[in-house]
Design an enzyme around this catalytic site. Structure first.
Site, PDB file in Angstrom:
ATOM      1  CB  SER A 185      58.328 -74.926   2.084  1.00 20.14           C
ATOM      2  OG  SER A 185      57.793 -74.734   1.001  1.00 20.14           O
ATOM      3  CG  ASP A 227      41.932 -55.331  -2.234  1.00 15.76           C
ATOM      4  OD1 ASP A 227      41.920 -56.663  -1.918  1.00 15.76           O
ATOM      5  OD2 ASP A 227      41.446 -54.715  -1.411  1.00 15.76           O
ATOM      6  CG  HIS A 250      60.413 -78.665  -1.039  1.00 19.88           C
ATOM      7  ND1 HIS A 250      60.781 -77.278  -1.417  1.00 19.88           N
ATOM      8  CD2 HIS A 250      59.502 -78.346  -0.350  1.00 19.88           C
ATOM      9  CE1 HIS A 250      60.055 -76.443  -0.827  1.00 19.88           C
ATOM     10  NE2 HIS A 250      59.242 -77.100   0.029  1.00 19.88           N
TER      11      HIS A 250
END
Length: 435
Positions: free
Chosen positions: A146, A360, A413
């Site tokens: 993951s 940023d 998953h």
């Protein structure tokens, strides 16, 4: 170092000092914890000849999985590797970052600046320092589950010289998608998982409506002091992304109410189980940094999941109940209200707001370098993975030179955990062109 034994294994605990900011290696240092695991039969002089495999856990914010003996994929790994189970910075037994420790950093702005060093780029630079210390400079194999796969993809971009091979399970990220795009891609999958759950367990629709009606009419406090709001209850949908999650959710819902002198109330046992599922006390960085893992210098994430949630009336509990519909559960997402309902997160609310507003963030992936990749890479891509978009993963697979995929609907998953040794065995074979 501390060495001890479990059935079939010899374990050695390591602590590695690393710079908080790798651009300023002569300044503050933190610790990263790693647990070396070797098969008991190869723990003597033989271990020195074993190649290394480092495991990067999913998350963000989770320490490496704790095993007792050669369970699941670990038994397959120790057949040929010295395995390092790494607690990524801020997690597990590494220098902690949570509501208790972060005030030591100072103001929320100072806390946010500190946590800006806890993304995949810093994790990979930690790995490179640790690799050189453990292997004498030899490259190693990375297994990324993951979010660990996101880190492995950054590794391929930033330091491929440190890699012998890379194996990824459910963790090929988009190289370009913003947080908004990630959550918009996820929404149809979450709706499908809800529909499948209520088809399998139609009785859960009435139970879900009854619980949400109760929560809209009553203030409910969890045993740990958190508030069980309708939105918090709906976030139990995160369970629907694992192989047995739909069954876990059903078993949880069936014991929701008990009769009391004042009428039906949510059962203490139910609330205790809810607390265990919803609390971020053990993994606060999962909430604080969740959207930051998708940020790549294209403006702030600014609570992307909350915006996308509002675009889907299926998640609006009050409106759905008023219209006679069953409100749907949400998925793997973090929202501003998490920082008011959970006592483990409430002191970090301003810090989380500052991270959500940060614009940023550095890019995490280098498409040109990935297009020229020479490291053997194999990835399991789960066909309808609720957490990581299949289309995004396959697009990335095409962008990484030589990457081989195993696309399967056999697992959700958590295939690496649920599939025992089989998933790792197949991916190692793919990476070696044996299949």
């Amino acid at each position: 170092m501390t060495t001890y034994r479990q059935p079939g294994l010899v374990l050695t605990d390591h602590r590695f000092p690393v710079p908080l900011d790798h651009a300023r290696p002569d300044r503050e240092r933190i610790e990263v914890f790693g647990r070396e695991v070797v098969a008991a039969g190869r723990a003597g002089a033989d271990r020195e000849g074993l190649p290394w495999l480092v495991y990067l856990e999913g998350g963000p914010g989770f320490g490496a999985r704790r095993f007792i003996g050669p369970q699941a994929w670990l038994g397959r790994a120790v057949e040929e590797f010295r395995v390092l189970l790494l607690d990524q910075r801020g997690t597990g037994r590494s220098t902690p970052a949570n509501r208790q420790t972060l005030p030591l950093r100072g103001t929320p702005a100072e806390q946010a600046a500190y946590l800006a060093h806890f993304r995949a780029d810093s994790i990979v630079r930690d790995c490179e320092l640790i690799r050189r210390r453990l292997t004498g400079g030899a490259p190693w194999t990375v297994l990324g589950q993951s979010f660990g796969g996101f880190c492995a993809t950054h590794y391929l971009s930033a330091a491929p010289e440190g890699l012998e091979r890379v194996v990824v399970t459910g963790g090929l990220p988009s190289l370009h998608a913003s947080a908004d795009e990630v959550y918009r891609a996820a929404a149809p999958r979450i709706l499908r998982k809800n529909e499948a759950h209520f088809t399998r367990y139609p009785q859960d629709a009435e139970r879900t409506r009854a619980i949400l009606t109760h929560l809209l009419e009553h203030e409910v406090t969890l045993p740990g002091g958190g508030t069980l709001t309708p939105e918090a209850f709906q976030s139990l949908g995160i369970l629907l992304g694992s192989g047995d999650g739909t069954h876990q959710l059903h078993l949880l819902l069936e014991g929701a109410f008990v009769p009391t002198p004042g009428g039906p109330r949510l059962a203490d046992a139910f609330l205790e189980q809810i607390q265990a599922q919803l609390s971020f006390a053990g993994h606060p960085l999962y909430a604080v940094l969740h959207e930051a893992i998708y940020a790549q210098g294209r403006g702030p994430t600014d609570w992307a999941a909350e915006r996308v949630r509002a675009e889907h009336p299926e998640f609006d509990a009050r409106a759905a109940l008023d219209e006679g519909r069953t409100p749907f559960f949400t998925g793997e997402s973090v929202h501003p209200w998490h920082f008011t309902t959970d006592p483990a997160l409430a002191p970090l609310r301003e810090t989380a707001e500052l991270l959500a507003a940060r614009a940023d963030w550095a890019p995490l992936y280098d498409p040109e370098r990935l297009a020229a990749n020479e490291v053997p890479v194999a990835a399991a891509v789960y066909h309808d993975d609720m957490y990581v978009d299949t289309a995004h993963s396959l697009e990335t697979a095409r962008a990484v030179r030589g990457l081989r995929t195993w696309v399967t609907d056999e697992f959700e998953h958590d295939g690496l955990r649920a599939g025992g040794p089989r998933v790792l065995d197949r991916l190692l074979a793919l990476s070696r062109d044996e299949l």
